[in-house]
Scaffold this active site. Structure first.
Site, PDB file in Angstrom:
ATOM      1  N   SER A 132       0.818  -1.210   0.000  1.00 47.23           N
ATOM      2  CA  SER A 132       0.000   0.000   0.000  1.00 47.23           C
ATOM      3  C   SER A 132       0.854   1.264   0.000  1.00 47.23           C
ATOM      4  CB  SER A 132      -0.901   0.012   1.240  1.00 47.23           C
ATOM      5  OG  SER A 132      -0.106   0.198   2.414  1.00 47.23           O
TER       6      SER A 132
ATOM      7  N   GLY B 265       4.349   2.046   1.913  1.00 50.99           N
ATOM      8  CA  GLY B 265       5.434   2.428   1.011  1.00 50.99           C
ATOM      9  C   GLY B 265       6.157   3.671   1.483  1.00 50.99           C
TER      10      GLY B 265
ATOM     11  N   GLU C 231       5.998  -0.689  -5.639  1.00 49.67           N
ATOM     12  CA  GLU C 231       4.823  -0.993  -6.453  1.00 49.67           C
ATOM     13  C   GLU C 231       3.643  -0.953  -5.499  1.00 49.67           C
ATOM     14  OE1 GLU C 231       1.769  -2.099  -7.681  1.00 49.67           O
ATOM     15  OE2 GLU C 231       2.413  -4.188  -7.708  1.00 49.67           O
TER      16      GLU C 231
ATOM     17  N   CYS D  26      -3.283  -5.990  -8.221  1.00 48.47           N
ATOM     18  CA  CYS D  26      -2.787  -4.606  -8.235  1.00 48.47           C
ATOM     19  C   CYS D  26      -3.007  -3.944  -9.586  1.00 48.47           C
ATOM     20  CB  CYS D  26      -1.314  -4.564  -7.848  1.00 48.47           C
ATOM     21  SG  CYS D  26      -0.224  -5.496  -8.933  1.00 48.47           S
TER      22      CYS D  26
END
Length: 510
Positions: free
Chosen positions: A191, A195, A212, A246
């Site tokens: 998330s 991150g 990512e 994702c």
């Protein structure tokens, strides 16, 4: 404890860094053979830990990993060998190249949604490029991660790799923090909130970071498409792995001329989809991995309904025990949605299909770009040039033209996003080289016959006409007018000649 794992990996990496590409390819071939021969087992383990169906596991776990391995086998070595570059006009006697060396220990903190691929993806790039890897799996997929780790260990042992080259860690936030503090690079899949914490921790040791962080991918459908064909792709894009993807399609923008037809066909298909225990083999869609996530999905739907959206279709549940209901969420189609709704702004990570109308390509582009995320997009039109033009104006890292998520299946391509979807890339040449120390090297082409020599006018002590020499040299090399360049070259030679004459006179005087 984490530091001990990293220290062991660092020791093993120093040995592995000297391994041949032949040995590294053999490691990949052993893995590929095992994966192909044990697809059902790998998919079942993934299904038991995350709730996805066997088909979803095959698509997201097996095929993507096999694609990565086959690409590394075919092209990996080529992209890690020295790459020669132009040495420029002022360095014609030089050879310029880029060399790639292992960074050391690559750390990865990965999400739960594809437990097999998410472990193998960073490990393959790290190990093939001569690094060690220490991977922390999600606490929601620890069981499957530990099983998959045994496959890696066995393959490494079979090729004579040093012990402790790859480690797998389980744990919670403190384990991840300790890992970031110990490694030479960190790859994070998760998330945006976490991150940001990863970046903050990595700043303490100034290690490179690849993030990512998910997405809110737009799925744009122009009026000239084959609707039944696109509907099938749309359903797969939204419901793959129960929407826990994702790069999943989360915002559907459909041209108003075909909106009602598209919605009707989507609803008809969604109503035929049954949801239930994935390993029973009777259901089209499996479970939501975390029970509390089903509540979040319902809250997003409720917010949309309160603001004017309408549910026009839902899938059905199979025979579920009372205590299992919260583990499932039916595929849900909504219309009359807009960007004031949380559903169109927040990453849902679930099987929800919100469909919004647009009237022009410009409006579709504006709507698609109205997001804090920027991972991917899919654009559909029978006019491929038109689809490409739309996609080129979308602010995201990957784009599929008349397809969904095909960019990830092309493992020769880098994968990653912009904005709150993160930065950096894995996969492809860019992802492979991101695991490397990139070193620029310049050497003499014709050593020892031609060597670098500082021109006399700029040797210390610098001559009075040193700057005049530099001015003329710059114009001789880079001037846009041929005659000006020739004039400047003559001046350069004149200054050098005068300097040499002065030097000879001085020597005679001595």
């Amino acid at each position: 404890m984490v530091k001990e794992h990293v220290a062991q990996a660092r020791k093993a990496q120093k040995i592995w860094a000297e391994s041949s590409f032949k040995q590294r390819r053999q490691f990949l071939r052993i893995l590929l053979k095992y994966i192909i021969e044990h697809q059902e087992l790998i998919c079942e383990i993934s299904s038991r830990d995350t709730g996805k169906t066997m088909v979803d596991a095959s698509l997201g776990e097996i095929m993507t990993t096999c694609e990565k391995i086959t690409w590394l086998l075919a092209e990996g070595e080529k992209w890690l060998k020295p790459e020669y570059r132009s040495s420029g006009r002022s360095m014609l006697h030089k050879r310029a190249k880029v060399e790639f060396y292992p960074l050391g220990v690559i750390g990865a903190i990965v999400s739960w949604n594809y437990p097999f691929h998410n472990v193998f993806n960073p490990m393959l790039a790290a190990v093939f490029s001569g690094n060690a890897a220490v991977i922390k799996v999600s606490e929601h997929a620890s069981w499957s991660g530990c099983f998959y780790f045994r496959i890696i260990q066995a393959a490494l042992a079979a090729v004579g790799a040093p012990d402790n080259l790859v480690h797998l860690l389980t744990g919670f936030a403190e384990t991840g923090q300790a890992l970031v503090s110990s490694v030479d690079k960190i790859i994070f899949v998760g998330s945006p909130g976490v991150g940001k914490m990863i970046m903050q921790k990595a700043a303490e040791t100034l290690i490179p970071v690849t993030l990512e962080l998910g997405g809110k991918d737009a799925f744009i459908v122009c009026e000239d498409v084959d609707v039944p064909h696109v509907v099938q792709v749309a359903i797969r894009g939204a419901l793959q792995s129960s929407g826990q993807n994702c790069a999943g399609a989360e915002r559907f923008y459909v041209h108003r001329d075909i909106h009602s037809t598209f919605v009707a066909q989507i609803v008809n298909l969604v109503k035929s989809i049954s949801v239930g225990p994935p390993l029973s083999g009777r259901y089209d869609m499996g479970a939501i991995c975390m029970q509390e996530h089903a509540e979040k999905l319902q809250n997003l739907v409720n917010d949309a309904l309160e603001k004017g959206a309408e549910i026009v279709g839902r899938g059905s549940f199979g025979s579920l025990g009372e205590d299992a209901v919260d583990q499932f969420f039916p595929p849900t189609v909504l219309v009359n949605v807009d960007h004031s709704m949380r559903l169109m702004q927040e990453e849902a990570f679930g099987p929800i299909i919100p469909i919004m109308k647009f009237s022009s390509d410009e409006e579709a582009i504006k709507l698609a770009n109205d997001s804090k995320y920027g991972l991917g997009c899919a654009v559909f039109s029978s006019n491929q040039k038109r689809a490409i033009e739309i996609a080129s104006q979308l602010h995201c890292g990957v784009a599929a033209i008349n397809d969904f998520a095909s960019t990830y299946m092309c493992q020769s391509l880098p994968f990653g996003g912009v904005k709150h979807s993160g930065f950096g890339r894995f996969a492809g040449v860019e992802g492979l080289r991101a695991c490397c120390l990139v070193k620029s090297v310049v050497e003499d082409k014709w050593w020892p016959y031609i060597k670098t020599k500082i021109p006399k006018p700029i040797q210390y002590p610098v001559a009075e006409n040193g700057f005049e020499f530099q001015e003329s040299l710059v114009e001789a090399l880079y001037g846009s007018n041929v005659w000006d360049r020739l004039r400047s070259l003559v001046n350069v030679l004149k200054i050098l000649s005068e300097q040499n004459s002065t030097s000879r006179i001085r020597k005679k005087g001595q």
